[in-house]
Design an enzyme around this catalytic site. Sequence first.
Site, PDB file in Angstrom:
ATOM      1  N   ASP A  89      12.622  -4.088 -14.743  1.00  0.00           N
ATOM      2  CA  ASP A  89      13.696  -3.811 -13.787  1.00  0.00           C
ATOM      3  C   ASP A  89      14.871  -4.758 -13.966  1.00  0.00           C
ATOM      4  O   ASP A  89      14.791  -5.748 -14.702  1.00  0.00           O
ATOM      5  CB  ASP A  89      13.155  -3.871 -12.345  1.00  0.00           C
ATOM      6  CG  ASP A  89      12.305  -5.118 -12.080  1.00  0.00           C
ATOM      7  OD1 ASP A  89      12.336  -6.045 -12.898  1.00  0.00           O
ATOM      8  OD2 ASP A  89      11.619  -5.158 -11.050  1.00  0.00           O
TER       9      ASP A  89
ATOM     10  N   ASP B 224       5.768  -7.405  -0.260  1.00  0.00           N
ATOM     11  CA  ASP B 224       5.532  -6.150   0.459  1.00  0.00           C
ATOM     12  C   ASP B 224       4.688  -5.175  -0.360  1.00  0.00           C
ATOM     13  O   ASP B 224       4.603  -3.994  -0.043  1.00  0.00           O
ATOM     14  CB  ASP B 224       6.868  -5.494   0.853  1.00  0.00           C
ATOM     15  CG  ASP B 224       7.750  -5.164  -0.356  1.00  0.00           C
ATOM     16  OD1 ASP B 224       7.287  -5.349  -1.508  1.00  0.00           O
ATOM     17  OD2 ASP B 224       8.893  -4.714  -0.152  1.00  0.00           O
TER      18      ASP B 224
ATOM     19  N   GLU C 199       9.839  -0.077  -4.094  1.00  0.00           N
ATOM     20  CA  GLU C 199       9.680  -0.532  -2.720  1.00  0.00           C
ATOM     21  C   GLU C 199       8.770   0.417  -1.940  1.00  0.00           C
ATOM     22  O   GLU C 199       8.544   1.556  -2.364  1.00  0.00           O
ATOM     23  CB  GLU C 199      11.054  -0.598  -2.059  1.00  0.00           C
ATOM     24  CG  GLU C 199      12.035  -1.556  -2.743  1.00  0.00           C
ATOM     25  CD  GLU C 199      11.701  -3.023  -2.510  1.00  0.00           C
ATOM     26  OE1 GLU C 199      10.514  -3.380  -2.426  1.00  0.00           O
ATOM     27  OE2 GLU C 199      12.648  -3.825  -2.415  1.00  0.00           O
TER      28      GLU C 199
ATOM     29  N   HIS D  52       5.148  -4.363  -3.565  1.00  0.00           N
ATOM     30  CA  HIS D  52       5.830  -3.562  -4.593  1.00  0.00           C
ATOM     31  C   HIS D  52       5.436  -3.963  -6.004  1.00  0.00           C
ATOM     32  O   HIS D  52       5.062  -5.102  -6.264  1.00  0.00           O
ATOM     33  CB  HIS D  52       7.361  -3.588  -4.413  1.00  0.00           C
ATOM     34  CG  HIS D  52       8.011  -4.921  -4.646  1.00  0.00           C
ATOM     35  ND1 HIS D  52       9.075  -5.370  -3.892  1.00  0.00           N
ATOM     36  CD2 HIS D  52       7.771  -5.899  -5.558  1.00  0.00           C
ATOM     37  CE1 HIS D  52       9.459  -6.545  -4.343  1.00  0.00           C
ATOM     38  NE2 HIS D  52       8.678  -6.893  -5.344  1.00  0.00           N
TER      39      HIS D  52
HETATM   40  P1  PGA Z   1       7.284 -13.381  -7.655  1.00  0.00           P
HETATM   41  O1  PGA Z   1       7.760 -11.859  -7.520  1.00  0.00           O
HETATM   42  O2  PGA Z   1       6.541 -13.463  -8.965  1.00  0.00           O
HETATM   43  O3  PGA Z   1       8.536 -14.180  -7.674  1.00  0.00           O
HETATM   44  O4  PGA Z   1       6.403 -13.653  -6.492  1.00  0.00           O
HETATM   45  C1  PGA Z   1       6.850 -10.838  -7.756  1.00  0.00           C
HETATM   46  C2  PGA Z   1       7.459  -9.490  -7.497  1.00  0.00           C
HETATM   47  O5  PGA Z   1       8.381  -9.390  -6.674  1.00  0.00           O
HETATM   48  O6  PGA Z   1       6.994  -8.506  -8.105  1.00  0.00           O
END
Ligand code: PGA
Length: 259
Positions: free
Chosen positions: A67, A142, A149, A144
């Site tokens: 992404d 959350d 999302e 995702h």
């Molecule tokens: P993080 O993000 O590794 O910074 O916890 C993970 C994500 O949002 O998929």
Amino acid sequence: MRIIIKDDYEKMSKAAADIIADMIRVKPDCVLGFATGSTPIGTYKELARMHKEENLDFSDVKTFNLDEYLGIGMEMSKPYETDQSYARFMYEELFKHINLKKENIHVPDGLTKEPENFCSWYESEIKRYGGIDIQVLGIGGDGHWAFNEPGSSLASRTRVQALTKQTLEDNFNSFYRKAKVKKEDMPHFAITMGIGTILETKHVLMIVNGINKAGIVAEALEGCITSKVTASAIQLHPGKVTVILDKPASSKLTWSIGK
Ligand code: PGA
């Protein structure tokens, strides 16, 4: 699904890097899917070390990132503070330390003027290269996967996605540190591979650390399959799935680790 629990972040990162390095040794022209965020930094560090000290060769490896924020991208002419793109993150954390060829790197183009066409092209490029051999994934607070999302279709493809309030909150710190931007100036949209796209990758390699993620990891691995927690689609993957957790992140799992 194979769940591996390691004592700490370093051991989790090493185990993930070992799986990726084994793939590169067996199939030097493999296609790797990379993720951004704080979780994979240790894995990338270890891959860079293996390149430097053990001649791990990335010269034929192809990569696709999950992404990118919409509206920003890597413009090397600009100073670091003004560029929080995931392309830049990958360059700083991994690409500049290894011998990947520039033409083999794919990060969604956040600066595209035609996002829809770009997303279709990205999907077709993944297919043209024969699909992704290993896709590295974390999990958002959350639940995702990539920027899929809550509410994203579990059959979704690469597309533009609006970011939730929680994701903007979660990501603000790393954004702010580099750019001193206001919250409202953060990009509110992103280009992301879809859950359907991710489920087509041959080997899903999910890594998660920290007690803050323990609840959402348990929901994704042991709860209902739901678009509210898009990473729960991991239970639908028909192929190889490896989940590497540090001890705190595994602490709310029940049946799947034989407690
Ligand atoms: P993080 O993000 O590794 O910074 O916890 C993970 C994500 O949002 O998929």
